[in-house]
Scaffold this motif. Structure first.
Motif, mmCIF file in Angstrom:
data_model
loop_
_atom_site.group_PDB
_atom_site.id
_atom_site.type_symbol
_atom_site.label_atom_id
_atom_site.label_comp_id
_atom_site.label_asym_id
_atom_site.label_seq_id
_atom_site.Cartn_x
_atom_site.Cartn_y
_atom_site.Cartn_z
ATOM 1 N N LEU A 61 -3.824 -14.775 -12.103
ATOM 2 C CA LEU A 61 -3.957 -13.970 -13.420
ATOM 3 C C LEU A 61 -4.132 -15.024 -14.382
ATOM 4 O O LEU A 61 -3.051 -15.769 -14.751
ATOM 5 N N GLN A 62 -5.330 -15.206 -15.134
ATOM 6 C CA GLN A 62 -5.370 -16.056 -16.306
ATOM 7 C C GLN A 62 -4.906 -15.717 -17.446
ATOM 8 O O GLN A 62 -4.102 -16.012 -17.946
ATOM 9 N N THR A 63 -6.135 -15.000 -18.113
ATOM 10 C CA THR A 63 -5.586 -14.234 -19.157
ATOM 11 C C THR A 63 -6.136 -12.621 -19.100
ATOM 12 O O THR A 63 -6.356 -12.280 -18.239
ATOM 13 N N LYS A 64 -6.222 -12.124 -20.452
ATOM 14 C CA LYS A 64 -6.648 -10.737 -20.508
ATOM 15 C C LYS A 64 -8.187 -10.700 -20.140
ATOM 16 O O LYS A 64 -9.077 -11.531 -20.280
ATOM 17 N N LYS A 65 -8.067 -9.772 -18.932
ATOM 18 C CA LYS A 65 -9.431 -9.680 -18.382
ATOM 19 C C LYS A 65 -10.106 -10.565 -17.628
ATOM 20 O O LYS A 65 -11.399 -10.529 -17.336
ATOM 21 N N ARG A 66 -9.380 -11.515 -17.318
ATOM 22 C CA ARG A 66 -9.709 -12.788 -16.398
ATOM 23 C C ARG A 66 -8.618 -12.887 -15.460
ATOM 24 O O ARG A 66 -7.547 -13.158 -15.224
ATOM 25 N N TYR A 67 -9.127 -12.544 -14.107
ATOM 26 C CA TYR A 67 -8.199 -12.640 -12.877
ATOM 27 C C TYR A 67 -9.091 -12.705 -11.729
ATOM 28 O O TYR A 67 -10.441 -12.445 -11.578
ATOM 29 N N VAL A 68 -8.760 -13.175 -10.406
ATOM 30 C CA VAL A 68 -9.226 -13.197 -9.375
ATOM 31 C C VAL A 68 -8.421 -13.432 -8.200
ATOM 32 O O VAL A 68 -7.227 -13.708 -8.236
ATOM 33 N N GLY A 69 -8.923 -12.867 -7.058
ATOM 34 C CA GLY A 69 -7.918 -12.606 -6.027
ATOM 35 C C GLY A 69 -8.680 -12.225 -4.688
ATOM 36 O O GLY A 69 -9.893 -12.015 -4.664
ATOM 37 N N TYR A 70 -8.034 -12.305 -3.706
ATOM 38 C CA TYR A 70 -8.433 -11.525 -2.432
ATOM 39 C C TYR A 70 -7.957 -10.192 -2.351
ATOM 40 O O TYR A 70 -6.899 -9.770 -2.363
ATOM 41 N N MET A 71 -9.159 -9.277 -2.207
ATOM 42 C CA MET A 71 -8.813 -7.814 -2.236
ATOM 43 C C MET A 71 -8.822 -7.188 -1.043
ATOM 44 O O MET A 71 -9.467 -7.561 -0.393
ATOM 45 N N TYR A 72 -7.965 -6.497 -0.860
ATOM 46 C CA TYR A 72 -7.677 -5.467 0.419
ATOM 47 C C TYR A 72 -7.967 -3.812 -0.247
ATOM 48 O O TYR A 72 -7.196 -3.465 -1.119
ATOM 49 N N GLU A 73 -8.774 -3.106 0.202
ATOM 50 C CA GLU A 73 -8.959 -1.933 -0.455
ATOM 51 C C GLU A 73 -8.413 -0.807 0.427
ATOM 52 O O GLU A 73 -7.990 0.237 0.085
ATOM 53 N N LYS A 98 2.059 13.359 -10.889
ATOM 54 C CA LYS A 98 2.888 14.441 -11.136
ATOM 55 C C LYS A 98 3.330 14.473 -12.480
ATOM 56 O O LYS A 98 3.829 15.796 -13.067
ATOM 57 N N ASP A 99 3.521 13.469 -12.989
ATOM 58 C CA ASP A 99 4.370 13.064 -14.473
ATOM 59 C C ASP A 99 3.279 13.559 -15.654
ATOM 60 O O ASP A 99 3.680 13.648 -16.675
ATOM 61 N N ASN A 100 1.879 13.703 -15.280
ATOM 62 C CA ASN A 100 1.077 14.077 -16.396
ATOM 63 C C ASN A 100 0.150 15.375 -16.023
ATOM 64 O O ASN A 100 0.224 15.769 -14.791
ATOM 65 N N PRO A 101 -0.263 16.024 -17.197
ATOM 66 C CA PRO A 101 -1.005 17.192 -16.697
ATOM 67 C C PRO A 101 -2.179 17.126 -16.192
ATOM 68 O O PRO A 101 -2.765 15.945 -16.312
ATOM 69 N N PRO A 102 -2.723 17.883 -15.330
ATOM 70 C CA PRO A 102 -4.053 17.630 -14.969
ATOM 71 C C PRO A 102 -5.206 18.035 -15.978
ATOM 72 O O PRO A 102 -4.911 18.478 -16.952
ATOM 73 N N PRO A 103 -6.242 17.120 -15.795
ATOM 74 C CA PRO A 103 -6.795 16.179 -14.650
ATOM 75 C C PRO A 103 -6.474 14.949 -14.707
ATOM 76 O O PRO A 103 -7.065 13.828 -14.058
ATOM 77 N N VAL A 104 -5.204 14.540 -15.485
ATOM 78 C CA VAL A 104 -5.110 13.127 -15.425
ATOM 79 C C VAL A 104 -4.312 12.784 -14.085
ATOM 80 O O VAL A 104 -3.397 13.129 -13.775
ATOM 81 N N LYS A 105 -5.322 11.682 -13.685
ATOM 82 C CA LYS A 105 -4.722 11.298 -12.235
ATOM 83 C C LYS A 105 -4.669 9.760 -12.020
ATOM 84 O O LYS A 105 -5.806 9.211 -12.661
ATOM 85 N N LEU A 106 -3.777 9.154 -11.537
ATOM 86 C CA LEU A 106 -3.789 7.872 -11.135
ATOM 87 C C LEU A 106 -3.754 7.617 -9.701
ATOM 88 O O LEU A 106 -3.347 8.254 -9.041
ATOM 89 N N LYS A 107 -4.535 6.630 -9.282
ATOM 90 C CA LYS A 107 -5.232 6.399 -8.050
ATOM 91 C C LYS A 107 -4.872 4.902 -7.775
ATOM 92 O O LYS A 107 -4.997 4.019 -8.647
ATOM 93 N N LEU A 108 -4.739 4.590 -6.395
ATOM 94 C CA LEU A 108 -4.391 3.322 -5.813
ATOM 95 C C LEU A 108 -5.872 2.859 -5.471
ATOM 96 O O LEU A 108 -6.637 3.309 -4.598
ATOM 97 N N GLU A 109 -6.205 1.808 -6.166
ATOM 98 C CA GLU A 109 -7.440 1.061 -6.187
ATOM 99 C C GLU A 109 -7.529 0.025 -5.107
ATOM 100 O O GLU A 109 -8.503 0.163 -4.141
ATOM 101 N N LYS A 110 -6.742 -0.824 -5.253
ATOM 102 C CA LYS A 110 -6.883 -1.984 -4.118
ATOM 103 C C LYS A 110 -5.467 -2.752 -4.368
ATOM 104 O O LYS A 110 -4.599 -2.421 -5.020
ATOM 105 N N VAL A 111 -5.278 -3.860 -3.469
ATOM 106 C CA VAL A 111 -4.079 -4.550 -3.538
ATOM 107 C C VAL A 111 -4.790 -6.269 -3.422
ATOM 108 O O VAL A 111 -5.651 -6.435 -2.654
ATOM 109 N N PHE A 170 0.756 -1.277 0.132
ATOM 110 C CA PHE A 170 0.079 0.018 0.048
ATOM 111 C C PHE A 170 1.015 1.142 0.120
ATOM 112 O O PHE A 170 0.269 2.148 -0.695
ATOM 113 N N ARG A 171 1.954 1.368 0.758
ATOM 114 C CA ARG A 171 2.915 2.312 0.683
ATOM 115 C C ARG A 171 3.532 2.629 -0.592
ATOM 116 O O ARG A 171 3.430 3.858 -1.059
ATOM 117 N N ILE A 172 3.853 1.736 -1.294
ATOM 118 C CA ILE A 172 4.541 1.659 -2.707
ATOM 119 C C ILE A 172 3.357 2.269 -3.452
ATOM 120 O O ILE A 172 3.718 2.927 -4.431
#
Length: 845
Positions: free
Chosen positions: A530-542, A511-524, A499-501
């Motif tokens: 990871l199976q294939t494209k758009k197919r994955y499963v896991g235990y999520m921590y928000e 900071k590397d992109n002009p506003p309003p482009v923003k990257l946010k941490l969604e979950k861990v 989460f810190r990283i």
């Protein structure tokens, strides 16, 4: 105004408006008025055709329904025409704006209108607020076009009224495998609603002591329609979206996203004297094809025990449009077209001319930006684009609405209004890019703008990947990227460190992109697959302090509806065991145990029901072997009106059959399987074709082969002791009089188990082996306990059914969406063994 009708039928045939008269109309009217208004805010009632009424005691019935949970006004009429007259007077008095019902095509407004034609009454004109309109009925061709556009009135058009089919609304509101009223009520209202067949309703209607069940049944449905709409806030949400987009109420439901974007875009474009382009089909066809695709990386498919950080760009495409001023009104065209020539060049589906002097002046002042695909746009200082302006206002307004929601948490009415508005703003922002890139059916496509947005989004994501992998202190690696999201693996790190990283990565990339482009941490995720494209499963921590993880799956069978429930349940359980224990032996133990239960038949039939959408008989190629189509053809041979509606999910089961028989011949509807004890599910098909492939797609990544587990598993079949008269008579060596012998349709019904009923493990042809006969007290006690256990299970299940639907056993419901009904059917089959046990005890003891 919601309406339900009761039509007595012959047998299980569906009502036919040309021959079957309406016995009763049930209605519920909601009037959105202040509390002190002279008219009531809600009215519920019944109009009864006394000629078709099962009892003549109208006063007693009327008194009952003034004291029932559903208070209803009851009007008795002497014929069907008088019933229609009362109904039309009711509509004229209340003058409702919206007509609604569940499945209005066949059993609600559609049937009332079709039955009116049989009585020489044009209900379409009588119900209309514009009775002088010449065209009030929609042709079959127009109905098909409306259905393809997701029209929610099923093709019925009444001028001045809005017709909403709740069944069609639910198909786009909630993801289910069955959209019957009973299943929708359970998932939205969280209560079980009984279901009765047409035969049962007609039988109950004609008996004075049971006709109240029919009235309660339809009153519950007609009131349930309003409760469903109110629970989802469909009317209020649609009205808010109509005001937000500046379009009509019904257009929110029936028109697409391009119509909404245009409505908002033109309100900003008109004051600036911009005119939208309206290309023809030929112009769209000659437009250049898109050349750029979003970045979707091929993931490193495997099981990850280390944490994976999921970072997501917040509204990437709208942010790119705002940040770089991409719009129709700011685009100068491709670089190869710009130069000394003053001639027109191709621009989207139209043409554009850029004067060389103006271009030179812009270049000298550095007022032009170039997208990664080589297309020029002027900067915001020269002209702010219509799309950037529109999206800026949308995103800023959404932030204001969300702040207002936090300030007014106690006002539930205001919360629902504000939530509808912020949701509408979010939807319109997300589909704006699609408006520019819709090159096939677009109203104003422009490949230059669409390609620029995609290319810039791809470049932004690639820059973020390089930044993440190029920063050594993070020690992270990007294992998957999809359009606007990053999956970053942190080998050897803890959840808190991940989460810190993740926060550092999000801050640095933003900071590397002009506003309003923003990257946010969604979950861990930890652990994850990871199976294939758009197919994955896991235990999520928000959050970093979240102790208990949440199971989340994307694209795999646990969240898909093209399989049967047993696949989703088994796969989710297997993944949970794997994530929590990381022990493959426990996964194998659970999997083999479930396979054994399926092979022995100790399963709930409901978990093995497939449900696929029916596309209409003309929606399939000639000779197509489709289960839904095959069942429809069988049903129509008995009842021509039983054809499913287009888009309806048809349930079916695969049963056992002779070897080398085509699979299509093993398709049966669930009610057929419940009615015939000889039909068993095809355990080998379900295990090998439906369950093992999705399990292997996950477990092969850790080196476990479920196919091999199944091959090594001993094949077991659970045979019940004799439940038929012939088997019992043969075992006892005597005939049992007055016993109804069931019809045998499969070979398994001609044989029964030869195991001793005392469960000692020995085989015998006499029911009780010789060793157990020598211990009569033990054998008697064991068999009596088995009988008591079977009777107790049946009694408990019957009580569950009665408590659920408030019906007696004789009038219990037959809902295929209720698990209790399937359990009750199984308990009844098992209970038939008790008579065999009694006869054996009488013989030997």
């Amino acid at each position: 105004m919601a309406v339900e009708i009761h039509v007595p039928t012959r047998g299980d045939l569906r009502p036919n408006p040309t021959t079957d008269p309406i016995a009763a109309i049930f209605y519920r009217i909601h009037n959105d008025v202040p509390p002190d208004h002279p008219r009531a805010s809600s009215v519920c009632g019944i109009i009864l055709n006394q000629y078709l009424w099962g009892t003549t005691d109208g006063d007693k019935m009327s008194q009952k329904y003034n004291q029932s949970p559903y208070v209803a006004d009851v009007v008795l009429v002497s014929g069907e025409r008088e019933l229609y007259e009362k109904f039309l007077l009711l509509i004229a008095f209340w003058d409702p704006d919206i007509f609604t019902g569940y499945e209005i095509e066949s059993v609600s407004w559609g049937y009332i209108i079709e039955r009116g034609y049989a009585l020489d009454m044009n209900l379409m004109k009588m119900l209309s607020r514009v009775p002088t309109a010449e065209k009030v009925h929609v042709s079959e061709e127009e109905q098909q076009e409306l259905l393809e556009m997701h029209d929610y009135s099923a093709g019925l058009k009444i001028p001045g009224r809005i017709l909403l089919d709740i069944w069609r609304l639910m198909r786009h509101e909630i993801a289910l495998t069955s959209y019957t009223f009973e299943n929708v009520a359970y998932h939205i209202l969280h209560r079980r609603v009984p279901s009765h067949s047409y035969r049962q309703l007609s039988r109950l209607w004609n008996k004075p002591y049971s006709c109240w069940i029919v009235l309660d049944y339809y009153l519950e449905r007609v009131n349930g329609n309003f409760e469903i709409l109110n629970q989802l806030d469909l009317i209020g949400r649609t009205a808010e979206l109509a005001k937000l987009f500046g379009i009509q109420f019904y257009e929110v439901l029936s028109r697409g996203s391009q119509f909404r974007v245009e409505s908002m875009m033109l309100r900003i474009a008109k004051p600036r004297n911009f005119v939208s382009v309206s290309p023809t089909i030929q112009q769209r066809a000659h437009m250049r094809a898109p050349e750029y695709l979003p970045l979707i990386m091929e993931p490193s498919s495997r099981f990850y025990a280390d944490p994976i950080i999921v970072l997501d760009f917040q509204s990437l495409y709208p942010s790119v449009i705002i940040a770089y001023n991409y719009c129709f009104s700011t685009c100068l065209g491709r670089i190869e077209h710009l130069g000394e020539s003053t001639e027109e060049f191709e621009f989207g589906a139209s043409h554009l001319r850029v004067p060389p002097k103006m271009l030179k002046a812009l270049m000298e002042k550095n007022l032009i930006t170039f997208s990664p695909c080589g297309i020029a746009f002027v900067k915001k200082r020269v002209r702010e684009g219509v799309l950037p302006r529109m999206l800026s206002e949308i995103l800023n307004t959404r932030l204001m609405v969300k702040k207002s929601m936090k300030l007014h948490k106690t006002n539930s009415v205001l919360q629902r209004v504000l939530h509808s508005r912020q949701l509408g703003l979010k939807l319109i922002a997300n589909v704006t890019y699609g408006y520019t890139a819709a090159n096939f059916s677009g109203r104003m496509p422009c490949v230059e703008v669409g390609d620029s947005v995609v290319a810039k989004g791809r470049e932004t994501l690639e820059r973020a990947i390089k930044l993440v992998e190029g920063t050594e202190r993070w020690g992270a690696k990007v294992v998957y990227g999809d359009t606007d999201s990053l999956f970053v693996l942190c080998p050897g790190r803890t959840k808190a460190e991940a989460f810190r990283i993740g926060e550092e990565i999000a801050e640095t990339v933003t900071k590397d992109n002009p506003p309003p482009v923003k990257l946010k941490l969604e979950k861990v995720y930890q652990p994850s697959i990871l199976q294939t494209k758009k197919r994955y499963v896991g235990y999520m921590y928000e959050t970093a302090d979240q102790e208990k993880p949440t199971y989340e799956a994307k694209g795999i069978e646990t969240v898909r509806r093209d399989g049967c429930p047993v696949v989703a349940k088994m796969l989710e359980k297997v993944l949970r065991i794997l994530f929590e224990t990381c022990d493959v032996s426990k996964v194998k133990q659970y999997t083999c145990r479930q396979f054994t239960k399926i092979l022995e038949g100790r399963v709930n039939l409901q978990d093995f029901i497939f449900a696929k959408e029916f596309r209409g008989e003309d929606g399939y190629k000639p000779g197509a072997c489709v289960p839904a189509l095959e069942l429809t053809r069988k049903w129509k041979l008995v009842d021509p009106r039983r054809e499913p509606r287009r888009g309806q999910r048809v349930p079916y089961v695969i049963i056992n059959g002779p070897p080398l028989v085509p699979l299509i011949r093993l398709v049966r509807s669930p009610d057929e399987v419940l009615a015939d004890e000889g039909l068993k599910i095809n355990a080998n098909y379900y295990i090998s074709k439906a369950i093992i492939p999705p399990l292997n797609r996950c477990l092969l990544l850790i080196g476990a082969d479920v196919h091999q587990w199944y091959s090594d598993l001993p094949r077991k079949t659970l045979m019940l002791h004799n439940t038929g008269g012939a088997g019992v008579g043969g075992a006892l060596g005597k005939s049992i009089e007055n016993q109804q012998v069931p019809k045998k349709s499969t070979i398994s019904q001609y044989f029964s188990t030869t195991s001793c009923i005392v469960d000692c493990g020995r085989q015998t042809q006499h029911g009780i082996c010789k060793n157990c006969q020598q211990r009569p007290q033990y054998a008697l006690l064991h068999v009596v306990n088995k009988m008591n256990k079977l009777e107790r299970k049946l009694e408990i299940t019957e009580k569950m059914c009665r408590s659920c639907c408030q019906r007696s056993f004789e009038t219990s419901c037959n809902s295929l969406d209720c698990p209790v009904m399937f359990s009750l059917n199984r308990r009844m089959v098992e209970h038939k063994q008790t008579q065999y046990y009694r006869d054996l005890l009488e013989q030997f003891f």
